[in-house]
Design a protein around this motif. Sequence first.
Motif, short mmCIF file in Angstrom:
data_model
loop_
_atom_site.label_atom_id
_atom_site.label_comp_id
_atom_site.label_asym_id
_atom_site.label_seq_id
_atom_site.Cartn_x
_atom_site.Cartn_y
_atom_site.Cartn_z
N UNK A 86 -9.44 6.27 8.44
CA UNK A 86 -8.30 6.54 9.33
C UNK A 86 -7.06 5.83 8.82
N UNK A 87 -7.22 4.58 8.38
CA UNK A 87 -6.08 3.86 7.83
C UNK A 87 -5.53 4.53 6.58
N UNK A 88 -6.40 5.00 5.69
CA UNK A 88 -5.94 5.67 4.47
C UNK A 88 -5.24 6.98 4.80
N UNK A 89 -5.75 7.71 5.82
CA UNK A 89 -5.06 8.95 6.21
C UNK A 89 -3.64 8.65 6.64
N UNK A 106 -7.15 -1.87 5.20
CA UNK A 106 -7.09 -0.47 5.62
C UNK A 106 -7.83 -0.26 6.94
N UNK A 107 -8.97 -0.91 7.11
CA UNK A 107 -9.70 -0.78 8.37
C UNK A 107 -8.89 -1.36 9.53
N UNK A 141 0.82 -1.21 0.00
CA UNK A 141 0.00 0.00 0.00
C UNK A 141 0.85 1.26 0.00
N UNK A 142 1.91 1.28 0.83
CA UNK A 142 2.77 2.47 0.89
C UNK A 142 3.46 2.71 -0.44
N UNK A 143 3.95 1.65 -1.07
CA UNK A 143 4.59 1.80 -2.38
C UNK A 143 3.59 2.24 -3.43
N UNK A 144 2.37 1.69 -3.39
CA UNK A 144 1.35 2.11 -4.33
C UNK A 144 0.97 3.56 -4.17
N UNK A 184 -0.29 17.12 -2.82
CA UNK A 184 0.73 16.20 -3.36
C UNK A 184 0.37 14.74 -3.11
N UNK A 185 0.02 14.42 -1.85
CA UNK A 185 -0.30 13.04 -1.51
C UNK A 185 -1.77 12.69 -1.74
N UNK A 186 -2.60 13.69 -2.01
CA UNK A 186 -4.00 13.41 -2.33
C UNK A 186 -4.85 13.02 -1.15
N UNK A 187 -4.55 13.57 0.04
CA UNK A 187 -5.35 13.26 1.22
C UNK A 187 -6.81 13.66 1.01
N UNK A 188 -7.72 12.78 1.39
CA UNK A 188 -9.14 13.06 1.26
C UNK A 188 -9.76 12.61 -0.04
#
Length: 396
Positions: free
Chosen positions: A313-316, A65-66, A32-35, A298-302
Motif C-alpha cells: 500500500x505504501x509503494x502504491x 514503506x509499511x 523515496x519520492x525522488x528515487x 510510466x510509473x511502474x505500478x505493481x
Amino acid sequence: MDLGYLPLLWQDCVGSLASCLHGRLAWRLGVLLAGALFANGRRTVTSWLRAAHVGPRFAAYYYFLAALGRRAELLAGLLLRHGLRRLPADGPVLFALDDSPTQRYGPHVQGAGVHHNPTPGPTGQRFLYGHVWVTLAWVVTHPLWGALGLPLRVVDGFYAKRPYLRAAASAGVTVISRLRRDAGLRTVPTPPRDGRRRRGRPAVYGSGRISLAKRAGQQRGWRVVRAAQYGGVRAKRIKTFEATWRPAGGRIRVVLVREAHGWLALFSTDPAVTAEAILTAAADRFAIEQDFHDLKEVEGLGQQQLRDIWANIGAFHVSAWVHTLTELWAWDQPREAIGDRSASPWDDEERRPSHADRRKALQRLCLGQEFLQLTEGLALTPEIQQFVGRVINRAG
C-alpha cells in the motif's frame, strides 16, 4: 540524493506530508519520492533506492514503506489540500473511483488473490493473481489538455452499492455512476390527493416498479441534449426521470443514454443535478482509466515486488503521489517545455503532452538545475555544454 534540485512545489508538498510522520523517519519520504521519479527500467523498490543513492541502509526503507502505508489516508488529504490551493475549484470538486489489478508472482504475498483480468491480451488470460487497487483520483480540467486525473488514495469502496452510497450521502457527497440494467427502481411517492398528511412517516419509495429495459425500449420520450465530453461538445439522445432506489436511500436522477452499441443507464444521488452535468461527469470519470495506464506503464505500478500488505500500500501511494506531483508541477508549464517534438519530426506537434512527456521534462529540469549549480563560475566550452545537454536529454 539532494532534494534541493526538485521544484519548490515538490519541496513544499513533501515537507508538509513528511510533517505527519515520525520525526526520525519523515526525511525518508522525500528520498523515496525522488528515487521513484528518477528510477529507470523495472520499477522495483531497489531501483528507487538505487536512483536515490541510498547505499547500505536500504533495509530501513522497506520498513518505512509499511509505516507509510498505515498513514496514507492522512497524507493523501494533505496532498489534496495542497492541490486545491494550487488549483482552486470554481465549482464542486469531482472525484473518480475505480479499480485496477496488478499481477504478482511468488508465494506469501499478503492480500493477493485471483481476479478477473481486464486486459487478457493475445494469450486470452481470463484471470490473474495479484492485488486489486481501488483508487480515488481528483479530476481536474486543464484549459488545454482537458480532464486529468490526479490519483490520491487507495480506498475500499463498493461503487454503486448500499454501504458506499450511504457513506457518501452522510458526507454530503453526490455520487454519479453507472446503473445496472436490472436495478430495482421504484417510482417517486405521490402525495395524497386530498392534501392531508397520513399517520406515520411519509413514504420514501413509490409503490410502482420501474423497468429500465422497458423504458429504454420505448421509442417515445427521447430527446437530444448537448454535453461537454472528451474535449468537445457532443449531442446525446437521452431520457431522464426521477426514481427511488433503496441502495441510495431515496430519490435519484436517472439518465438513459442511447449509444450506437445500445443503451446505458447513469444516475446521480442528487436528483437536482441536470442530465447534461451527469453526462459530463461520467465522461470526465474516464480520466482515471488514463491514470491506471500511466501508473502501470510510466510509473511502474505493481513492479515493486513486496510481500507485506502495508508495504504494498505504501509503494502504491509513492507511485500515485509522484504522478500527482508531476502533474501539478506541469500544470502551468509552457507547451514547448513539456512537449518538445524537435527530436521526433514524425510526431504530431499539436498532440497533448503525455504523462511520460511531463515526467521527462521534470527530470530534465532537475538535472539541469544540478548542472548549473555545480558549474557556477566555471568557463565551459560550447562543446561541453552541448554534450551535457545531450546527456540530460537522454537521461530524462
